[in-house]
Structures are given as structure tokens and as C-alpha cells.
Design a protein around this motif. Structure first.
Motif, PDB file in Angstrom:
ATOM      1  N   TYR A 155       0.998  -0.855   0.026  1.00  0.00           N
ATOM      2  CA  TYR A 155      -0.125  -0.167   0.104  1.00  0.00           C
ATOM      3  C   TYR A 155       0.751   1.091  -0.025  1.00  0.00           C
ATOM      4  CZ  TYR A 155      -3.737   3.073   1.044  1.00  0.00           C
ATOM      5  OH  TYR A 155      -4.909   4.373   0.856  1.00  0.00           O
ATOM      6  N   PRO A 156       0.494   2.356  -0.683  1.00  0.00           N
ATOM      7  CA  PRO A 156      -0.575   2.450  -1.751  1.00  0.00           C
ATOM      8  C   PRO A 156      -0.356   1.692  -2.958  1.00  0.00           C
ATOM      9  CG  PRO A 156       0.662   4.318  -1.698  1.00  0.00           C
ATOM     10  CD  PRO A 156       1.319   3.504  -0.510  1.00  0.00           C
ATOM     11  N   ASP A 157      -1.146   1.934  -4.190  1.00  0.00           N
ATOM     12  CA  ASP A 157      -0.997   1.264  -5.429  1.00  0.00           C
ATOM     13  C   ASP A 157      -0.339   2.071  -6.335  1.00  0.00           C
ATOM     14  OD1 ASP A 157      -2.858   3.530  -5.791  1.00  0.00           O
ATOM     15  OD2 ASP A 157      -4.339   2.194  -6.629  1.00  0.00           O
ATOM     16  N   ARG A 158       0.603   3.121  -5.868  1.00  0.00           N
ATOM     17  CA  ARG A 158       1.526   3.861  -6.656  1.00  0.00           C
ATOM     18  C   ARG A 158       2.903   2.933  -6.850  1.00  0.00           C
ATOM     19  NH1 ARG A 158      -1.105   7.396  -3.340  1.00  0.00           N
ATOM     20  NH2 ARG A 158       0.609   7.750  -2.028  1.00  0.00           N
ATOM     21  N   VAL A 159       2.799   1.819  -7.740  1.00  0.00           N
ATOM     22  CA  VAL A 159       3.828   1.061  -7.588  1.00  0.00           C
ATOM     23  C   VAL A 159       4.391   0.818  -9.180  1.00  0.00           C
ATOM     24  CG1 VAL A 159       3.241  -0.215  -5.801  1.00  0.00           C
ATOM     25  CG2 VAL A 159       2.483  -1.006  -7.889  1.00  0.00           C
ATOM     26  N   MET A 160       5.673   0.583  -9.347  1.00  0.00           N
ATOM     27  CA  MET A 160       6.279  -0.032 -10.498  1.00  0.00           C
ATOM     28  C   MET A 160       6.741  -1.752 -10.374  1.00  0.00           C
ATOM     29  SD  MET A 160       5.525   2.029 -13.101  1.00  0.00           S
ATOM     30  CE  MET A 160       6.724   1.558 -14.195  1.00  0.00           C
ATOM     31  N   MET A 161       6.320  -2.464 -11.118  1.00  0.00           N
ATOM     32  CA  MET A 161       6.920  -3.834 -11.016  1.00  0.00           C
ATOM     33  C   MET A 161       7.244  -4.365 -12.419  1.00  0.00           C
ATOM     34  SD  MET A 161       5.819  -7.020  -8.723  1.00  0.00           S
ATOM     35  CE  MET A 161       4.369  -7.612  -9.441  1.00  0.00           C
ATOM     36  N   PHE A 162       8.470  -4.586 -12.624  1.00  0.00           N
ATOM     37  CA  PHE A 162       9.193  -5.053 -14.145  1.00  0.00           C
ATOM     38  C   PHE A 162      10.078  -6.124 -13.945  1.00  0.00           C
ATOM     39  CE2 PHE A 162      11.032  -1.068 -12.365  1.00  0.00           C
ATOM     40  CZ  PHE A 162      12.569  -1.470 -12.646  1.00  0.00           C
ATOM     41  N   TRP A 163      10.450  -6.602 -15.144  1.00  0.00           N
ATOM     42  CA  TRP A 163      11.552  -7.395 -15.309  1.00  0.00           C
ATOM     43  C   TRP A 163      12.683  -6.900 -16.024  1.00  0.00           C
ATOM     44  CZ3 TRP A 163      12.098 -12.316 -13.321  1.00  0.00           C
ATOM     45  CH2 TRP A 163      10.863 -13.247 -13.064  1.00  0.00           C
ATOM     46  N   ARG A 164      13.878  -7.198 -15.702  1.00  0.00           N
ATOM     47  CA  ARG A 164      15.011  -6.610 -16.281  1.00  0.00           C
ATOM     48  C   ARG A 164      16.008  -7.571 -16.386  1.00  0.00           C
ATOM     49  NH1 ARG A 164      17.053  -2.445 -11.508  1.00  0.00           N
ATOM     50  NH2 ARG A 164      18.033  -3.807 -10.145  1.00  0.00           N
ATOM     51  N   LYS A 165      17.073  -7.431 -17.620  1.00  0.00           N
ATOM     52  CA  LYS A 165      18.017  -8.576 -17.734  1.00  0.00           C
ATOM     53  C   LYS A 165      19.309  -7.659 -17.733  1.00  0.00           C
ATOM     54  CE  LYS A 165      20.301 -11.321 -21.180  1.00  0.00           C
ATOM     55  NZ  LYS A 165      20.020 -11.970 -22.629  1.00  0.00           N
ATOM     56  N   ASP A 166      20.326  -8.020 -16.802  1.00  0.00           N
ATOM     57  CA  ASP A 166      21.531  -7.225 -16.775  1.00  0.00           C
ATOM     58  C   ASP A 166      21.329  -6.046 -16.517  1.00  0.00           C
ATOM     59  OD1 ASP A 166      23.077  -9.663 -17.228  1.00  0.00           O
ATOM     60  OD2 ASP A 166      23.097  -9.280 -19.421  1.00  0.00           O
ATOM     61  N   GLY A 167      20.350  -5.637 -15.541  1.00  0.00           N
ATOM     62  CA  GLY A 167      20.116  -4.134 -15.228  1.00  0.00           C
ATOM     63  C   GLY A 167      19.331  -3.461 -16.079  1.00  0.00           C
ATOM     64  N   VAL A 168      18.782  -3.852 -17.161  1.00  0.00           N
ATOM     65  CA  VAL A 168      18.162  -3.052 -18.224  1.00  0.00           C
ATOM     66  C   VAL A 168      16.622  -3.772 -18.376  1.00  0.00           C
ATOM     67  CG1 VAL A 168      17.845  -2.520 -20.803  1.00  0.00           C
ATOM     68  CG2 VAL A 168      20.220  -2.747 -19.678  1.00  0.00           C
ATOM     69  N   GLU A 169      15.797  -2.794 -18.148  1.00  0.00           N
ATOM     70  CA  GLU A 169      14.307  -3.154 -18.107  1.00  0.00           C
ATOM     71  C   GLU A 169      13.812  -3.603 -19.418  1.00  0.00           C
ATOM     72  OE1 GLU A 169       9.909  -1.015 -17.512  1.00  0.00           O
ATOM     73  OE2 GLU A 169      11.599  -0.090 -17.085  1.00  0.00           O
ATOM     74  N   LEU A 170      13.029  -4.648 -19.361  1.00  0.00           N
ATOM     75  CA  LEU A 170      12.404  -5.636 -20.296  1.00  0.00           C
ATOM     76  C   LEU A 170      11.188  -5.283 -20.931  1.00  0.00           C
ATOM     77  CD1 LEU A 170      13.786  -9.280 -19.369  1.00  0.00           C
ATOM     78  CD2 LEU A 170      14.869  -7.735 -21.191  1.00  0.00           C
TER      79      LEU A 170
END
Length: 355
Positions: free
Chosen positions: A224-239
Motif C-alpha cells: 500500500y498504496p497502489d502507486r507502484v512499478m513492477m517489471f523484469w530486467r536483464k543485466d540491469g536493463v528493463e525488458l
């Protein structure tokens, strides 16, 4: 016909300011099994704070801070209850009217109203939303710039002409969305600040995979709250390729959950260690990171976690308890309603007209 469970979804806001929202959802239904004919749900910052339905015939606070608010405003719940009792037959009558316009007889039918406002506590920017839907699709929408109604369906043109002629009705909604709604939103935020402005990291942050060839889902819940970011990355670079980002969904306790999937079918086993899932919560400096290779380690509680996801999804469906048609335009996920009296309630149910 599409009948969808409401799932709130908001993007990541700037850390400098917070966009607060007040939303009301009115749902009238016909022949929906095990569902009240009329339901109203109010939310502040996407947290349910009040509920009314035609079975209980009583407006009830859903948060501790709303109990306090109601105690400090003794006529509030009574005003909500009486107004919504009066609105209920209007929705029932409008369903019958629209059934005739659409050449329908029996069967399941749903008529809905969504309205409200958003307020940026730093810039002071205000946005309002107000529209009606029928059987899972937009029926009529209020244009706050022209103070006229837009009819996406031919069957709504009669309603548009009727409502456009009522200048006082449209002027009221213009004032409501720009001033009244925001005043009430500020009151609610003030009472619920300790709860609404809290920050909670995920209670669970795990990797899920049904079979060795299935995508790997990075799952977080309890934040909480819902102001989030979730992501995958490879070698430090977002996919961005081979990634499927899920919606932010509400939990039964007012917290949220989210998942983001990664297609691992083309990733060599020796490269799994290069991939990681990153969770970022607004206002929290440190990221939460879990490496893709963790799922390959012995003893990973895959079955238990998947079972937990099923339970959580069932809880989401159970707590929402009302229907909402799918929104296709960004920024129109929430709508609400309020009244002119600071001593009774913030809902002007007498302003719900006949179609």
C-alpha cells in the motif's frame, strides 16, 4: 452482455504530490442471481469507505476512520440512507425503460452510474467524471467542458435531449465535480490520512510458474498504496518484450496485489541468473528484487504460493461485490457523486434522473 467485476487501476504518481480520488458506483440490476437489485459503493483513494444495498437498506461505513467521521457528523449516515432509498426505484424504473428501447423482455440486465473527482494535493488540479452504462456498455456520458450529454448509443439520444434541456441539472453537476466533490474528498482524506497515506511493503513477493514451460509470474501482495512499478530486467536493463504486465488489484484488507509475467521459453537455463524482477513503491527508496534463478532452487514452495494466489483472487471477487462496465479510455476508471449539504451526506441522490 459483459458484466465485469470492478478492478481499480492507477498509474505511478509523482513522489512530489499525491492524486486523491472520491468515487461512487451505483448498480441497479434485474434478475442477477444472489445479487441485490441496487448497490452503492463509495471509495476514497480506491479504498471502500461506505456501502449500501437494497437488502440491508442501510448505508454502512467500511473503515474505522469513517466510523469516526460518522460520529462527528451524526446526520451523515441517515442522509446517505434516505437518499439512496429514494434513488433505488429510479434505477429500477430506468432498467424497464431501457429494456423497451432495446426491444428486450426478460433476462439479466444491469444499469450503472459512475461519477466523482480526482484532486492533486500539490498542484490543486481537479478532474471530474460522470457517466451511465447499460448491460456492460457505455450508455450516456456527461461532457464537463460543454455541459452536455454524449450518447454513444442510438437508444440514448432520447435521454440526451431530455437531460440537455435541464440547464439547472447540468449546472449542478458542473459545480459538483469542480467544487462540492473536492470539498468532501478533502474532508475524507483528512479523517483517513493515517490509513490512506500509510506505506506498506509487500507481505509476499514471489515467483510463480505452473509448469517448466509456462511463463514465470512475479507476484507481490499486501502493499500500500497502489502507486507502484513492477517489471523484469536483464543485466540491469528493463525488458519490454516477452513481458505481460498485470493490473493492480485490491485485496480484502485494503492493500493491493500485482503480477508481471516473463516468457522464459527462449531463455537458456544458464542465463536465468541474469534476469530479475523489480518492485518499486512510491516513497520508498530501496527496491525489492528477486532473481529469476530463485525459482529453480530446491524447496521453492511453488504449489503453496499458487494456492495462495487462488485464495487472494477469490477474496478480490468477494470484497468488491458490484459490477462495472469495461473502461477503454485512460483516466476514466473512477466516477463519483456528492451533495450540497455539509450536515447530511455528500451524495445528491435526488440528482439521479429518469432515462
Amino acid at each position: 452482455m459483459k458484466i465485469l467485476v470492478f478492478l481499480a487501476l492507477l498509474g505511478l504518481h509523482s513522489a512530489a504530490g499525491v492524486t486523491h480520488s472520491l468515487k461512487y458506483f451505483y448498480t441497479g440490476s434485474s434478475q442477477v442471481p444472489n445479487f441485490p437489485e441496487f448497490v452503492t459503493v463509495g471509495l476514497v483513494d480506491d479504498v471502500q469507505m461506505i456501502h449500501y444495498d437494497s437488502n440491508t437498506k442501510k448505508a454502512e461505513p467500511k473503515q474505522d476512520w469513517m466510523d469516526t467521521f460518522s460520529a462527528d457528523n451524526p446526520q451523515y449516515l441517515a442522509g446517505q440512507t434516505e437518499g439512496l432509498k429514494g434513488t433505488q426505484p429510479v434505477f429500477k424504473g430506468n432498467i424497464e425503460t431501457l429494456k423497451q428501447r432495446f426491444n428486450q423482455t426478460g433476462g439479466v440486465h444491469v444499469y450503472q452510474n459512475m461519477y466523482g473527482c480526482e484532486w492533486d494535493d500539490e498542484t490543486g488540479e481537479v478532474n471530474g467524471f460522470h457517466q451511465f452504462g447499460y448491460d456492460g456498455e457505455d450508455f450516456i456520458v456527461f461532457d464537463l467542458k460543454t455541459l452536455t450529454w454524449i450518447a454513444p448509443k442510438q437508444q440514448a439520444v432520447i435521454t440526451k435531449h431530455k437531460w440537455d434541456k435541464d440547464k439547472a441539472f447540468n449546472d449542478y453537476w458542473s459545480n459538483y465535480h469542480s467544487e462540492i466533490c473536492v470539498d468532501w474528498l478533502k474532508k475524507y482524506v483528512n479523517y483517513g490520512r493515517s490509513s490512506l497515506m500509510r506505506t506498506e511493503l509487500p507481505s509476499t513477493h514471489s515467483l510463480l510458474q505452473k509448469t517448466p514451460s509456462s511463463p514465470v509470474s512475479c507476484f507481490a501482495t499486501g502493499f500500500y498504496p497502489d502507486r507502484v512499478m513492477m517489471f523484469w530486467r536483464k543485466d540491469g536493463v528493463e525488458l519490454h518484450e516477452d513481458v505481460e504486465r498485470g493490473e493492480i488489484l485490491p485485496n480484502h484488507d485494503g492493500s493491493f496485489q500485482m503480477s508481471v509475467k516473463l516468457d522464459v521459453s527462449s531463455i537458456a537455463p544458464e542465463d536465468w541468473r541474469k534476469y530479475e524482477c523489480v518492485f518499486q513503491l512510491s516513497g520508498v527508496k530501496d527496491d525489492i528484487i528477486i532473481n529469476l534463478d530463485e525459482i529453480r532452487k530446491p524447496g521453492f514452495p511453488l504449489g503453496a504460493v499458487i494456492g495462495g494466489v487462488v485464495v487472494l483472487l477469490l477474496l478480490v471477487v468477494g470484497i468488491v461485490g458490484f459490477f462495472l462496465w469495461k473502461k477503454n479510455k485512460k483516466g476514466k476508471e473512477g466516477f463519483k457523486l456528492a451533495s450540497t449539504s455539509d450536515t447530511s451526506s455528500d451524495n445528491s441522490q435526488q440528482q439521479i434522473p429518469k432515462a
